[in-house]
Design a protein around this motif. Structure first.
Motif, PDB file in Angstrom:
ATOM      1  N   SER A  71      -0.942  12.317 -12.732  1.00  0.00           N
ATOM      2  CA  SER A  71      -1.578  13.563 -12.970  1.00  0.00           C
ATOM      3  C   SER A  71      -2.973  13.581 -12.432  1.00  0.00           C
ATOM      4  O   SER A  71      -3.585  12.662 -12.149  1.00  0.00           O
ATOM      5  CB  SER A  71      -1.380  13.862 -14.443  1.00  0.00           C
ATOM      6  N   ALA A  72      -3.416  15.002 -12.484  1.00  0.00           N
ATOM      7  CA  ALA A  72      -4.462  14.833 -11.814  1.00  0.00           C
ATOM      8  C   ALA A  72      -5.781  14.359 -12.648  1.00  0.00           C
ATOM      9  O   ALA A  72      -6.584  13.570 -11.943  1.00  0.00           O
ATOM     10  CB  ALA A  72      -4.978  16.448 -11.878  1.00  0.00           C
ATOM     11  N   SER A  73      -5.559  14.488 -14.024  1.00  0.00           N
ATOM     12  CA  SER A  73      -6.482  13.825 -15.101  1.00  0.00           C
ATOM     13  C   SER A  73      -6.398  12.136 -14.780  1.00  0.00           C
ATOM     14  O   SER A  73      -7.416  11.509 -14.976  1.00  0.00           O
ATOM     15  CB  SER A  73      -6.353  14.147 -16.237  1.00  0.00           C
ATOM     16  N   GLU A  74      -5.081  11.607 -14.467  1.00  0.00           N
ATOM     17  CA  GLU A  74      -5.119  10.362 -14.253  1.00  0.00           C
ATOM     18  C   GLU A  74      -5.742   9.867 -13.110  1.00  0.00           C
ATOM     19  O   GLU A  74      -6.251   8.910 -12.783  1.00  0.00           O
ATOM     20  CB  GLU A  74      -3.634   9.716 -14.314  1.00  0.00           C
ATOM     21  N   GLN A  75      -5.430  10.482 -12.103  1.00  0.00           N
ATOM     22  CA  GLN A  75      -6.037  10.178 -10.830  1.00  0.00           C
ATOM     23  C   GLN A  75      -7.622  10.400 -10.763  1.00  0.00           C
ATOM     24  O   GLN A  75      -8.379   9.545 -10.291  1.00  0.00           O
ATOM     25  CB  GLN A  75      -5.790  11.288  -9.624  1.00  0.00           C
ATOM     26  N   LYS A  76      -8.152  11.211 -11.615  1.00  0.00           N
ATOM     27  CA  LYS A  76      -9.612  11.285 -11.664  1.00  0.00           C
ATOM     28  C   LYS A  76     -10.134  10.110 -12.513  1.00  0.00           C
ATOM     29  O   LYS A  76     -11.420   9.606 -11.928  1.00  0.00           O
ATOM     30  CB  LYS A  76      -9.990  12.485 -12.635  1.00  0.00           C
ATOM     31  N   MET A  77      -9.299   9.444 -13.529  1.00  0.00           N
ATOM     32  CA  MET A  77      -9.622   8.422 -14.182  1.00  0.00           C
ATOM     33  C   MET A  77      -9.903   7.326 -13.142  1.00  0.00           C
ATOM     34  O   MET A  77     -10.741   6.384 -13.262  1.00  0.00           O
ATOM     35  CB  MET A  77      -8.685   8.171 -15.385  1.00  0.00           C
ATOM     36  N   SER A  78      -8.876   7.316 -12.405  1.00  0.00           N
ATOM     37  CA  SER A  78      -8.584   6.066 -11.550  1.00  0.00           C
ATOM     38  C   SER A  78      -9.871   6.061 -10.288  1.00  0.00           C
ATOM     39  O   SER A  78     -10.400   5.041 -10.099  1.00  0.00           O
ATOM     40  CB  SER A  78      -7.564   6.317 -10.488  1.00  0.00           C
ATOM     41  N   ALA A  79     -10.124   7.322 -10.165  1.00  0.00           N
ATOM     42  CA  ALA A  79     -11.298   7.290  -9.100  1.00  0.00           C
ATOM     43  C   ALA A  79     -12.512   6.906 -10.026  1.00  0.00           C
ATOM     44  O   ALA A  79     -13.446   6.168  -9.226  1.00  0.00           O
ATOM     45  CB  ALA A  79     -11.455   8.930  -8.518  1.00  0.00           C
ATOM     46  N   ALA A  80     -12.848   7.308 -11.105  1.00  0.00           N
ATOM     47  CA  ALA A  80     -13.907   6.803 -11.886  1.00  0.00           C
ATOM     48  C   ALA A  80     -13.967   5.340 -12.024  1.00  0.00           C
ATOM     49  O   ALA A  80     -15.086   4.783 -12.259  1.00  0.00           O
ATOM     50  CB  ALA A  80     -13.883   7.495 -13.300  1.00  0.00           C
ATOM     51  N   ALA A  81     -12.438   4.830 -12.186  1.00  0.00           N
ATOM     52  CA  ALA A  81     -12.753   3.246 -12.416  1.00  0.00           C
ATOM     53  C   ALA A  81     -13.056   2.376 -10.849  1.00  0.00           C
ATOM     54  O   ALA A  81     -13.052   1.249 -10.834  1.00  0.00           O
ATOM     55  CB  ALA A  81     -11.435   2.772 -12.942  1.00  0.00           C
ATOM     56  N   GLY A  82     -13.171   3.359  -9.890  1.00  0.00           N
ATOM     57  CA  GLY A  82     -13.578   2.749  -8.433  1.00  0.00           C
ATOM     58  C   GLY A  82     -12.241   2.926  -7.721  1.00  0.00           C
ATOM     59  O   GLY A  82     -12.190   1.966  -6.675  1.00  0.00           O
ATOM     60  N   VAL A  83     -11.168   3.647  -7.878  1.00  0.00           N
ATOM     61  CA  VAL A  83     -10.019   3.553  -6.829  1.00  0.00           C
ATOM     62  C   VAL A  83      -9.776   5.027  -6.502  1.00  0.00           C
ATOM     63  O   VAL A  83      -9.024   5.618  -7.188  1.00  0.00           O
ATOM     64  CB  VAL A  83      -8.919   3.046  -7.668  1.00  0.00           C
ATOM     65  N   PRO A  84     -10.578   5.446  -5.591  1.00  0.00           N
ATOM     66  CA  PRO A  84     -10.111   6.750  -5.059  1.00  0.00           C
ATOM     67  C   PRO A  84      -8.969   7.029  -4.309  1.00  0.00           C
ATOM     68  O   PRO A  84      -8.600   5.920  -3.783  1.00  0.00           O
ATOM     69  CB  PRO A  84     -11.503   6.765  -4.207  1.00  0.00           C
ATOM     70  N   GLU A  85      -8.358   7.909  -4.146  1.00  0.00           N
ATOM     71  CA  GLU A  85      -7.141   8.285  -3.755  1.00  0.00           C
ATOM     72  C   GLU A  85      -7.273   8.034  -2.235  1.00  0.00           C
ATOM     73  O   GLU A  85      -6.490   7.405  -1.428  1.00  0.00           O
ATOM     74  CB  GLU A  85      -6.599   9.792  -4.330  1.00  0.00           C
ATOM     75  N   SER A  86      -8.496   8.482  -1.656  1.00  0.00           N
ATOM     76  CA  SER A  86      -8.558   8.412  -0.331  1.00  0.00           C
ATOM     77  C   SER A  86      -8.253   6.963   0.111  1.00  0.00           C
ATOM     78  O   SER A  86      -8.019   6.715   1.377  1.00  0.00           O
ATOM     79  CB  SER A  86     -10.082   9.050   0.280  1.00  0.00           C
ATOM     80  N   TRP A 107       0.767  -1.367   0.044  1.00  0.00           N
ATOM     81  CA  TRP A 107      -0.014   0.041  -0.059  1.00  0.00           C
ATOM     82  C   TRP A 107       0.938   1.377   0.086  1.00  0.00           C
ATOM     83  O   TRP A 107       0.317   2.332  -0.524  1.00  0.00           O
ATOM     84  CB  TRP A 107      -1.130   0.085   1.093  1.00  0.00           C
ATOM     85  N   MET A 108       2.107   0.957   0.537  1.00  0.00           N
ATOM     86  CA  MET A 108       2.885   2.374   0.654  1.00  0.00           C
ATOM     87  C   MET A 108       3.137   2.531  -0.767  1.00  0.00           C
ATOM     88  O   MET A 108       3.371   3.804  -1.348  1.00  0.00           O
ATOM     89  CB  MET A 108       4.156   2.152   1.460  1.00  0.00           C
ATOM     90  N   VAL A 109       3.622   1.541  -1.380  1.00  0.00           N
ATOM     91  CA  VAL A 109       4.440   1.748  -2.778  1.00  0.00           C
ATOM     92  C   VAL A 109       3.015   2.198  -3.661  1.00  0.00           C
ATOM     93  O   VAL A 109       3.260   3.114  -4.651  1.00  0.00           O
ATOM     94  CB  VAL A 109       4.616   0.500  -3.466  1.00  0.00           C
ATOM     95  N   TYR A 110       1.827   1.541  -3.455  1.00  0.00           N
ATOM     96  CA  TYR A 110       0.703   1.885  -4.339  1.00  0.00           C
ATOM     97  C   TYR A 110       0.666   3.599  -3.981  1.00  0.00           C
ATOM     98  O   TYR A 110       0.475   4.292  -5.019  1.00  0.00           O
ATOM     99  CB  TYR A 110      -0.493   1.265  -3.637  1.00  0.00           C
ATOM    100  N   PHE A 111       0.636   3.896  -2.815  1.00  0.00           N
ATOM    101  CA  PHE A 111       0.125   5.490  -2.380  1.00  0.00           C
ATOM    102  C   PHE A 111       1.210   6.324  -3.258  1.00  0.00           C
ATOM    103  O   PHE A 111       0.804   7.361  -3.744  1.00  0.00           O
ATOM    104  CB  PHE A 111       0.026   5.648  -1.055  1.00  0.00           C
ATOM    105  N   ARG A 112       2.384   5.965  -2.795  1.00  0.00           N
ATOM    106  CA  ARG A 112       3.430   6.680  -3.669  1.00  0.00           C
ATOM    107  C   ARG A 112       3.293   6.780  -5.266  1.00  0.00           C
ATOM    108  O   ARG A 112       3.251   8.036  -5.708  1.00  0.00           O
ATOM    109  CB  ARG A 112       4.876   6.048  -3.465  1.00  0.00           C
ATOM    110  N   GLN A 113       3.016   5.811  -5.819  1.00  0.00           N
ATOM    111  CA  GLN A 113       2.890   5.785  -7.314  1.00  0.00           C
ATOM    112  C   GLN A 113       1.642   6.557  -7.811  1.00  0.00           C
ATOM    113  O   GLN A 113       1.588   7.443  -8.545  1.00  0.00           O
ATOM    114  CB  GLN A 113       2.550   4.598  -7.734  1.00  0.00           C
ATOM    115  N   PHE A 114       0.648   6.656  -6.783  1.00  0.00           N
ATOM    116  CA  PHE A 114      -0.710   7.209  -6.890  1.00  0.00           C
ATOM    117  C   PHE A 114      -0.384   8.696  -7.001  1.00  0.00           C
ATOM    118  O   PHE A 114      -0.967   9.547  -7.776  1.00  0.00           O
ATOM    119  CB  PHE A 114      -1.662   6.783  -5.939  1.00  0.00           C
ATOM    120  N   THR A 115       0.500   8.995  -6.066  1.00  0.00           N
ATOM    121  CA  THR A 115       0.426  10.539  -5.947  1.00  0.00           C
ATOM    122  C   THR A 115       1.405  10.955  -6.994  1.00  0.00           C
ATOM    123  O   THR A 115       1.180  12.503  -7.407  1.00  0.00           O
ATOM    124  CB  THR A 115       1.413  10.997  -4.701  1.00  0.00           C
ATOM    125  N   LEU A 116       1.992  10.262  -7.937  1.00  0.00           N
ATOM    126  CA  LEU A 116       3.037  10.711  -8.903  1.00  0.00           C
ATOM    127  C   LEU A 116       2.108  10.812 -10.118  1.00  0.00           C
ATOM    128  O   LEU A 116       2.539  11.291 -10.983  1.00  0.00           O
ATOM    129  CB  LEU A 116       4.124   9.491  -9.158  1.00  0.00           C
TER     130      LEU A 116
END
Ligand SMILES: Nc1ncnc2c1ncn2[C@@H]1O[C@H](COP(=O)(O)OP(=O)(O)OP(=O)(O)O)[C@@H](O)[C@H]1O
Ligand SMILES: [Mg+2]
Length: 1019
Positions: A821-836, A810-819
């Motif tokens: 872009s905003a649109s990539e994170q948005k896409m991820s959230a839409a796919a069901g994986v929110p940053e929170s 999960w640490m690795v996951y989070f680190r990679q997640f923070t890297l």
């Protein structure tokens, strides 16, 4: 003239007869050479041909043919017919006499009448008239040249009314020269005569302009006859192999076998098998021999016969990508020399349907899954009848889970849809051949030949026993193990592996099969710890080179275990290695630079790497006790043909496993059973779906009819299938309907059709259990497709089946997640994986919010793939995500294969149209995962990144560069490239270049061909 044409007709008729005679001759030639046409030890239910009484003269007639004559001739089969040749000679003789008469007549005329009134006498006139009026094309070379000359002279003589016809002496000389020339050609090159005949017939078919009506009529009749004869000829050449001196093949094949494989003479069993009557008659065959018995060669000869003599395509199915690639490389040179295509169907390679080739035949070498898709595409494009032969290596894989089910479907479809396609299966480990024979309607050939004797042993405590089936308890005392261990050594190596291996290495090679991957690494490390310093000196320089190569392949990173073990000539080998490492280790082992590999069972069925001694560390694979077939495959690696005089295996046993081990080594081979009903009938469901989709079956009855031709049907009782076949069909059809993959219309005689989703599923070979999920994910993906990077697309093609194996850090996951872009994170959230969610997990908090864990894990894997595409460095990415490099490599190849599946899936669903273009490119990126400039080089079978980089830096930047390279120069230019490797690489590149060029040519031809169904053009 008509005489010539008549002959053509007669020859055609004779051709059939001749072919059969040669056939017989060929069968006997083998026996005459005393190379084992006789019976073999072991059972041969399918006895060799009895047709053995042809004469030596016939035999020689075949052998006399030169290489080029043996090949390709749709016409060659008539050339060995002495009666035809006699007639041909007779015709030539006749023409010669006629011409001589003509000349002497002219001479007489000139002598008798020095001042003739007319340049041409009445007879000459008529002769000339006849000569001009009819086509000469159908004459032998000598006559043709002569006639042309006469015509020329006739033309010349016409305006010069005062001059004489010709200069007799000159004409005579010319005639003589031509005759000499002609007869020389005739006797030397039958082939050229054959070509001429062909040309002649084609020429004859064209009506000459400006000829008399009678002549025209005659022409028409003759043309008709010729076209009938040609048709007959084509049929004959389609039915009857065109024969040559080497099992019906040109002697060039024999030379190539010698040059490329070092095989000078076939084993007796190989000859006997090739001479079996069922083989000659192209009936289906299963042959079964011990490991290393040389089974492949027989299949290859049969393949070459199908390609060259019957001019049909062939499909060769092998179980692993590595084996497919090895075979493609090995056969590329044969393809180049003998003018056929070798096409790879493995991983992401292979076109569906395959490129149509008008002039060349293709050998498709395919993995199990690709072969199935290939057969489906051939059925769909009504081209299955182009497939003359299908060979399945390791036929016992039929019993191997879902892959076995795929082999069964493929074979059943081919049998049902193309009766003329011959099926050949081979295996070393078949228990229930009878079932498989019934399934395939095949004959069987069995022999226990092994070129190098294999001695099997087991070790219990300090004692070695030889396996002896005659002994009551199967084991006969052989010797006590001689070793001197210190107490610490005894603790570290209680099974005395070091003592066992040091009896053979470094002079001989040794494989140590271990139950797990980790154990392989430990065993390799442990052995080296106790090896003497002397081992370091053995082939020291070559080992140093290997280390450099391993380091270069990892972009400077290197496995610490290998770094320690390679200097001793020891390595481990399992799926945790990268593809490059595996290749380097395998090559070094083949050359003897490495003398010991500690490996998992995958090596046993994979690439051909034999050893003097094979040690089985324990009778387990992971937690499971070995199966008899696995055991046989492993010990079968012992004894290298041509290198070792003996092969030996030692199975290390603990007392508790003694009785089970007895079963293992002594029991008859395990049977293999149909897997269509495994996993809740996954196999049979997807089979029925494709049957409906391919229009093979459109009613319940037809589905049932088809299923009667499966192995499942043959083994119904043994498998204790509770339901009747009819019930099974009904249930499967109902399930498919529930899943909305098919529809049923009509009540009295319901008709079955696939839905669009159903078609997409079978076209993409998508597992039915997640095809609806895939469809939904793709549709959802389209709503906000994020294309600023590859991440979203990569996520959509991340294989579902690897998700359960994923445990995110999960640490690795989070680190990679923070890297991201905003649109990539948005896409991820839409796919069901929110940053929170990821953040909370990384912080070790319990998350109450319900999330889709499949989506979360899938996104993690997608991040791994995304990193790989960016960095193209397996080592760095594995390190970043705390994964093994082997897993990262597996993830990449699975994603690349799944991407192809998704691509074909989307092609069938209009609403998913944007994916078509996008996934095509992504699939290419995932397949190679290297810098774009290296891809053209890596398309060549067997060229991996390390080699591609070397080539690129040396100036070989395109496929054409590599295909035109001189292997010797390559060896001098590139570091650590051996001549044999260079030869194979250049041959593969040439083959690929040919393939691409031919595909383009076909496209051009297709574009320029007038459509047959063009509506009438009215002016
Ligand atoms: N007639 C021959 N003379 C010399 N070597 C041969 C001959 N036939 C085959 N070989 C060699 O024997 C080796 C083993 O052959 P092959 O791989 O076909 O065995 P196999 O029966 O398929 O074994 P397995 O069941 O392990 O796959 C190969 O290196 C091959 O080149
Ligand atoms: Mg084999």
């Amino acid at each position: 003239m008509s005489c010539g044409r008549l002959h053509v007709k007669i020859k055609r008729v004779c051709a059939r007869k001749r072919s059969r005679d040669v056939f017989k001759t060929h069968l006997n030639s083998v026996r005459k050479q005393g190379r084992g046409g006789g019976r073999e030890a072991g059972s041969t239910p399918c006895l060799p041909s009895r047709r053995s009484s042809s004469t030596m003269a016939e035999h020689r007639a075949v052998e006399d043919c030169s290489d080029s004559e043996d090949l390709f001739g749709d016409y060659d089969s008539i050339l060995g017919d002495t009666s035809i040749l006699a007639k041909l000679e007779e015709a030539e003789q006749h023409e010669r006499l006629r011409s001589e008469n003509l000349q002497s007549f002219r001479t007489q005329q000139l002598t008798a009448d020095p001042m003739p009134q007319s340049p041409k006498g009445p007879l000459i006139d008529s002769v000339f008239h006849e000569l001009e009026d009819k086509a000469f094309d159908d004459l032998p070379t000598s006559q043709l040249q002569f006639q042309e000359q006469i015509q020329d002279q006739a033309k010349k003589s016409k305006p010069q009314v005062q001059s004489k016809t010709s200069t007799p002496s000159h004409t005579e000389a010319a005639v003589e020269t031509n005759f000499e020339d002609g007869s020389r050609k005739h006797s030397k090159a039958r082939r050229s005569v054959a070509d001429l005949l062909k040309k002649t017939m084609l020429g004859n078919a064209a009506t000459p302009v400006g000829v008399s009506r009678t002549a025209l009529l005659k022409e028409a009749v003759v043309s008709e006859e010729i076209s009938v004869a040609m048709q007959a000829m084509e049929n004959i050449s389609a039915e009857t192999p065109d024969l040559g001196p080497f099992f019906g093949l040109p002697s060039k094949v024999k030379e190539l076998m010698h040059k490329l494989r070092g095989i000078q003479k076939l084993y007796d069993w190989q000859e006997a098998c090739l001479n079996l009557e069922c083989v000659q008659q192209r009936r289906n065959l299963i042959y079964s021999l011990p490991t290393s018995g040389g089974k492949t060669l027989v299949a290859e000869i049969l393949i070459l016969r199908e390609l060259l003599c019957r001019r049909k395509d062939c499909l060769f199915i092998l179980p692993y990508i590595s084996l497919v690639q090895e075979k493609v490389r090995g056969l590329a040179t044969f393809g180049l020399e003998l003018d056929f295509m070798v096409e790879e169907y493995a991983g992401s390679k292979g076109k569906f349907p395959p490129v149509k080739r008008r002039n060349k035949r293709s050998l498709y070498i395919a993995t199990i899954e690709k072969a199935h898709s290939l057969v489906n595409s051939l059925i769909e494009s009504s081209r299955l009848n182009h497939l003359g032969l299908l060979v399945v290596d390791e036929l016992h894989m039929l019993g191997d889970g879902s892959r076995g089910a795929v082999i069964e479907m493929t074979l059943a479809k081919v049998q049902y849809m193309s009766k003329a396609t011959q099926i050949i299966g081979m295996s070393a480990t078949l228990g229930n051949i009878q079932d498989l024979q019934t399934f395939l309607g095949a004959e069987n050939y069995t022999n226990d030949f092994r070129p190098v004797q294999l001695k099997e042993h087991v070790k219990l405590n300090d004692t070695i026993y030889e396996v002896d089936l005659k002994e009551e308890n199967c084991f006969r005392f052989s010797r006590m193990l001689n070793y001197k261990y210190s107490s610490s050594m005894q603790k570290i190596d209680p099974d005395h592996i070091i003592a066992l291996v040091t009896e053979v290495i470094p002079l001989h090679s040794c494989l140590v099969f271990c139950p797990t991957k980790k154990n392989c690494e430990n065993v390799a490390g442990m052995i080296c710890k106790y090896l003497k310093e002397d081992f370091l000196q053995h082939r020291e320089a070559e080992k140093a080179v290997l280390l450099q190569e391993l380091k270069a392949s990892g972009n400077g990173s290197m496995c610490p275990v290998l770094r320690r073990t390679v200097p001793y000539g020891v390595a481990y080998h399992h799926s945790g290695l990268t593809a490059e490492e595996r290749k380097l280790v395998e090559e070094a082992y083949s050359r003897g630079v490495l003398c010991l590999l500690a490996c998992t069972s995958t090596l046993a069925a994979g690439i051909n790497l034999p050893a003097r001694r094979v040690i089985l560390r324990s009778p387990y694979v992971a937690m499971d006790f070995l199966k008899r077939s696995q055991y046989k495959q492993m010990v079968g690696r012992a004894g290298r043909a041509g290198i070792d005089t003996i092969g030996e295996s030692i199975l290390i046993l603990q007392e508790k496993d003694r009785s089970m081990a007895k079963e293992l080594v002594c029991a008859p081979m395990e049977s293999c059973y149909s897997n269509l009903m495994q996993d809740d009938g996954k196999g049979i469901l997807s089979l029925i779906l494709s049957l409906i989709g391919l229009n093979i079956s459109s009613s319940l009855q037809q589905v049932e009819q088809f299923l009667r031709g499966t192995l499942l049907f043959v083994q119904q009782q043994q498998l204790c299938v509770e339901r009747s076949l009819w019930d099974t069909v009904q249930r499967c059809v109902a399930t498919l309907r529930e899943k909305e993959l098919i529809t049923i219309t009509g009540t009295h005689s319901p008709s079955l059709q696939v839905t669009r989703l159903g078609r997409a599923a079978y076209k993409g070979s998508v597992d039915l259990s997640y095809c609806s999920v895939l469809y939904k994910d793709l549709l959802k993906g389209l709503e906000g497709l994020q294309l600023s990077s590859h991440l979203h697309l990569v996520y959509l093609v991340t294989p579902y089946n690897l998700v359960p194996q994923c445990n995110p850090d999960w640490m690795v996951y989070f680190r990679q997640f923070t890297l991201l872009s905003a649109s990539e994170q948005k896409m991820s959230a839409a796919a069901g994986v929110p940053e929170s969610f990821v953040a909370q997990k990384a912080a070790g908090q319990t998350v109450n919010k319900s999330v889709d864990l499949v989506a979360v894990k899938r996104m993690y894997l997608a991040l791994v793939l995304f990193s790989l595409l960016r960095d193209t460095d397996v080592w760095a990415v594995a390190d970043r995500f705390q994964l093994t490099r082997g897993f990262v490599q597996t993830l990449l190849s699975s994603a690349s294969a799944f991407c192809c599946c998704v691509l074909h899936f989307t092609e069938e669903l209009e609403e998913l149209w944007p994916f078509k273009a996008l996934l095509l490119e992504l699939s290419r990126c995932l397949s190679y995962c290297v810098k774009a400039e290296l891809i053209p080089l890596m398309e060549v079978t067997g060229v991996l990144e390390f080699r591609a980089k070397q080539l690129y830096n040396a100036g070989y930047r395109t496929l054409s560069h590599l295909a035109n390279a001189d292997p010797a120069v390559l060896c001098r230019t590139l570091e650590h490239l051996y001549q044999k490797q260079a030869n194979l690489m250049v041959a593969s590149a040439k083959m690929l270049l040919n393939e691409k060029a031919a595909a383009l040519q076909e496209e051009v031809d297709e574009l320029l061909t007038l459509p047959a169904d063009l509506p009438a053009q009215q002016h």
